[in-house]
Structure formats: structure tokens, C-alpha cells
Design an enzyme around this catalytic site. Structure first.
Site, PDB file in Angstrom:
ATOM      1  CG  HIS A   8      -0.383   0.073   2.549  1.00 43.29           C
ATOM      2  ND1 HIS A   8      -0.166  -1.069   3.313  1.00 43.29           N
ATOM      3  CD2 HIS A   8       0.071   1.112   3.298  1.00 43.29           C
ATOM      4  CE1 HIS A   8       0.373  -0.710   4.471  1.00 43.29           C
ATOM      5  NE2 HIS A   8       0.536   0.601   4.488  1.00 43.29           N
ATOM      6  CD  GLU A 136       3.166  -0.322   7.137  1.00 43.20           C
ATOM      7  OE1 GLU A 136       2.698   0.761   6.734  1.00 43.20           O
ATOM      8  OE2 GLU A 136       2.444  -1.218   7.580  1.00 43.20           O
TER       9      GLU A 136
HETATM   10  C1  LIG Z   1       0.880   0.555  11.462  1.00 39.09           C
HETATM   11  C2  LIG Z   1      -0.498   0.799  11.034  1.00 39.09           C
HETATM   12  C3  LIG Z   1      -0.612   1.214   9.588  1.00 39.09           C
HETATM   13  C4  LIG Z   1      -0.257   0.022   8.700  1.00 39.09           C
HETATM   14  O1  LIG Z   1      -0.022   0.216   7.502  1.00 39.09           O
HETATM   15  O2  LIG Z   1      -0.284  -1.124   9.232  1.00 39.09           O
HETATM   16  C5  LIG Z   1       0.271   2.398   9.281  1.00 39.09           C
HETATM   17  O3  LIG Z   1       0.971   2.489   8.307  1.00 39.09           O
HETATM   18  S1  LIG Z   1       0.228   3.630  10.471  1.00 39.09           S
HETATM   19  C6  LIG Z   1       1.335   4.902   9.871  1.00 39.09           C
HETATM   20  C7  LIG Z   1       1.626   5.838  11.005  1.00 39.09           C
HETATM   21  N1  LIG Z   1       2.695   5.326  11.848  1.00 39.09           N
HETATM   22  C8  LIG Z   1       3.962   5.709  11.631  1.00 39.09           C
HETATM   23  O4  LIG Z   1       4.256   6.514  10.764  1.00 39.09           O
HETATM   24  C9  LIG Z   1       5.000   5.102  12.563  1.00 39.09           C
HETATM   25  C10 LIG Z   1       6.411   5.441  12.095  1.00 39.09           C
HETATM   26  N2  LIG Z   1       6.606   6.890  12.064  1.00 39.09           N
HETATM   27  C11 LIG Z   1       7.370   7.523  13.029  1.00 39.09           C
HETATM   28  O5  LIG Z   1       7.946   6.917  13.909  1.00 39.09           O
HETATM   29  C12 LIG Z   1       7.478   9.033  12.899  1.00 39.09           C
HETATM   30  O6  LIG Z   1       6.414   9.513  12.095  1.00 39.09           O
HETATM   31  C13 LIG Z   1       8.808   9.528  12.258  1.00 39.09           C
HETATM   32  C14 LIG Z   1       9.980   9.133  13.165  1.00 39.09           C
HETATM   33  C15 LIG Z   1       8.988   8.943  10.868  1.00 39.09           C
HETATM   34  C16 LIG Z   1       8.742  11.031  12.122  1.00 39.09           C
HETATM   35  O7  LIG Z   1       8.529  11.578  13.395  1.00 39.09           O
HETATM   36  P1  LIG Z   1       7.937  13.083  13.513  1.00 39.09           P
HETATM   37  O8  LIG Z   1       6.695  13.221  12.725  1.00 39.09           O
HETATM   38  O9  LIG Z   1       7.891  13.398  14.969  1.00 39.09           O
HETATM   39  O10 LIG Z   1       8.891  14.056  12.762  1.00 39.09           O
HETATM   40  P2  LIG Z   1      10.413  14.379  13.021  1.00 39.09           P
HETATM   41  O11 LIG Z   1      10.541  15.846  13.053  1.00 39.09           O
HETATM   42  O12 LIG Z   1      11.018  13.569  14.128  1.00 39.09           O
HETATM   43  O13 LIG Z   1      11.012  13.832  11.624  1.00 39.09           O
HETATM   44  C17 LIG Z   1      12.384  13.674  11.449  1.00 39.09           C
HETATM   45  C18 LIG Z   1      12.627  13.979   9.984  1.00 39.09           C
HETATM   46  O14 LIG Z   1      11.873  13.049   9.175  1.00 39.09           O
HETATM   47  C19 LIG Z   1      10.991  13.772   8.313  1.00 39.09           C
HETATM   48  N3  LIG Z   1       9.750  13.006   8.194  1.00 39.09           N
HETATM   49  C20 LIG Z   1       8.805  12.845   9.143  1.00 39.09           C
HETATM   50  N4  LIG Z   1       7.809  12.077   8.661  1.00 39.09           N
HETATM   51  C21 LIG Z   1       8.135  11.766   7.391  1.00 39.09           C
HETATM   52  C22 LIG Z   1       7.515  11.021   6.338  1.00 39.09           C
HETATM   53  N5  LIG Z   1       6.326  10.438   6.539  1.00 39.09           N
HETATM   54  N6  LIG Z   1       8.131  10.926   5.142  1.00 39.09           N
HETATM   55  C23 LIG Z   1       9.337  11.514   4.950  1.00 39.09           C
HETATM   56  N7  LIG Z   1      10.012  12.253   5.890  1.00 39.09           N
HETATM   57  C24 LIG Z   1       9.391  12.366   7.084  1.00 39.09           C
HETATM   58  C25 LIG Z   1      10.764  15.115   8.972  1.00 39.09           C
HETATM   59  O15 LIG Z   1      10.430  16.070   7.989  1.00 39.09           O
HETATM   60  C26 LIG Z   1      12.124  15.358   9.577  1.00 39.09           C
HETATM   61  O16 LIG Z   1      12.992  15.770   8.561  1.00 39.09           O
HETATM   62  P3  LIG Z   1      13.805  17.176   8.745  1.00 39.09           P
HETATM   63  O17 LIG Z   1      14.604  17.311   7.472  1.00 39.09           O
HETATM   64  O18 LIG Z   1      14.643  16.979   9.987  1.00 39.09           O
HETATM   65  O19 LIG Z   1      12.749  18.217   8.911  1.00 39.09           O
HETATM   66 CO   LIG Z   2       0.847   1.599   6.374  1.00 38.82          CO
END
Ligand SMILES: CC[C@H](C(=O)O)C(=O)SCCNC(=O)CCNC(=O)[C@H](O)C(C)(C)COP(=O)(O)OP(=O)(O)OC[C@H]1O[C@@H](n2cnc3c(N)ncnc32)[C@H](O)[C@@H]1OP(=O)(O)O
Ligand SMILES: [Co+2]
Length: 146
Positions: A8, A136
Site C-alpha cells: 500500500h 513500512e
Molecule cells: C501501522 C499501522 C498502519 C499500517 O499500515 O499497518 C500504518 O501504516 S500507520 C502509519 C503511522 N505510523 C507511523 O508513521 C510510525 C512510524 N513513524 C514515526 O515513527 C514518525 O512519524 C517519524 C519518526 C517517521 C517522524 O517523526 P515526527 O513526525 O515526529 O517528525 P520528526 O521531526 O522527528 O522527523 C524527522 C525527519 O523526518 C521527516 N519526516 C517525518 N515524517 C516523514 C515522512 N512520513 N516521510 C518523509 N520524511 C518524514 C521530517 O520532515 C524530519 O525531517 P527534517 O529534514 O529533519 O525536517
Molecule cells: Co501503512
């Protein structure tokens, strides 16, 4: 690592209901599943099927909306108020083998494998280690080991 099926595309949205209307009325989606809550993962989820070749199921759009103020997608939506492409999800035959492979490559695994929206174990790899794409990894349904 052997590239597996694209299960997905995760699309974050401030409103699953509004996104359902968009995918139905603008994109012509014909199979939109019932939304459901996944509080353990901090999201509400709704799958939209996309057609595959020869009538087979293609991949899915996974619409995700924050479940509460602790949701891991709140930061993303603060930066992207309209929502947008959040992650991609690939299938693997064995989640533990896959996790070890990414660790050997020095990629940051976000949390321990846990049950995802399809009922099989998943984990995420940090976007900064994946060319900017939150990735993921999901154990294929039907593997039967869990
Ligand atoms: C699991 C159920 C379901 C499934 O399919 O089964 C799902 O998929 S649920 C989806 C939701 N769950 C998650 O996303 C869990 C994993 N994600 C995380 O742990 C956080 O979202 C994380 C660590 C990726 C980002 O944390 P946060 O939003 O607090 O932002 P930060 O400032 O710490 O981010 C650091 C850095 O990463 C960039 N960033 C954040 N999110 C994304 C993204 N989705 N894609 C690309 N880049 C991302 C953010 O801009 C920061 O970059 P910087 O250059 O430092 O600004
Ligand atoms: Co997902």
C-alpha cells in the site's frame, strides 16, 4: 533484501471522510473499505482498492487520520495540513529476517515489529535512511507464522 509486493501507499489526511469523497467522486474508486480505528498505532485507517492487471487486485491506498493527540502522524500533518503521501509499504515473507537485513545495512528501525492494519507484523524504517521515504515493511498475509 529482495523487493516484495507494494502492499500500500500510506496517505495521511486530516479527514478520512473527506478523502473517501475525493477517492470516490474524483478518482472513481469502486472499492472503499469500511474505516476502522487502530488506537495501538495512533491512527484511523481506511483502505481504498486500486485495480490490478487482468482484474486482479492492485495495490491499496491506505488513508490514515490521527486517532488522538499522540498520533505519530500529527507532526506530518502539522507540516502538511492538506495531508499527502506519508509512506510506502512492501511485503516480505519473514518480518524478522527483513528486520535483521535492514539492521545489517545500518538502517534505523522505528520500534519493534507490531501488528499492523492488515493483521500481520510490520515495522518502519526511518525516512532519512530510505531516500526520504518513510518505508513500512509488512509480513505477507497468509505466512501463518504468527
Ligand atoms: C501501522 C499501522 C498502519 C499500517 O499500515 O499497518 C500504518 O501504516 S500507520 C502509519 C503511522 N505510523 C507511523 O508513521 C510510525 C512510524 N513513524 C514515526 O515513527 C514518525 O512519524 C517519524 C519518526 C517517521 C517522524 O517523526 P515526527 O513526525 O515526529 O517528525 P520528526 O521531526 O522527528 O522527523 C524527522 C525527519 O523526518 C521527516 N519526516 C517525518 N515524517 C516523514 C515522512 N512520513 N516521510 C518523509 N520524511 C518524514 C521530517 O520532515 C524530519 O525531517 P527534517 O529534514 O529533519 O525536517
Ligand atoms: Co501503512
Amino acid at each position: 533484501m529482495k523487493l516484495g509486493r507494494l502492499n500500500h501507499i500510506g496517505v495521511a489526511t486530516p479527514s478520512i471522510n473527506d478523502s473517501i469523497i475525493f477517492y470516490r467522486d474524483v478518482m472513481g474508486a469502486t472499492k472503499i473499505h469500511e474505516p476502522f480505528d487502530l488506537p495501538a498505532q495512533g491512527v484511523k485507517v481506511c483502505f481504498v482498492d486500486t485495480p490490478g492487471e487482468n482484474g486482479s487486485n492492485g495495490t491499496q491506498i491506505e488513508l490514515i487520520e490521527p486517532y488522538d493527540e499522540h498520533s505519530p502522524i500529527n507532526g506530518f500533518l502539522a507540516k502538511n495540513p492538506l495531508g499527502g503521501q506519508h509512506h510506502i509499504c512492501f511485503e516480505v515473507p519473514d518480518i524478522h529476517i527483513a528486520k535483521a537485513e535492514f539492521e545489517v545495512l545500518g538502517k534505523r528501525i522505528l520500534g519493534e515489529p507490531r501488528i499492523g492494519a492488515h493483521g500481520t507484523p510490520i515495522f518502519f524504517v526511518h525516512p532519512k535512511d530510505m531516500g526520504g521515504m518513510l518505508t513500512e515493511i509488512m509480513e505477507s498475509p497468509g505466512e501463518g507464522k504468527h
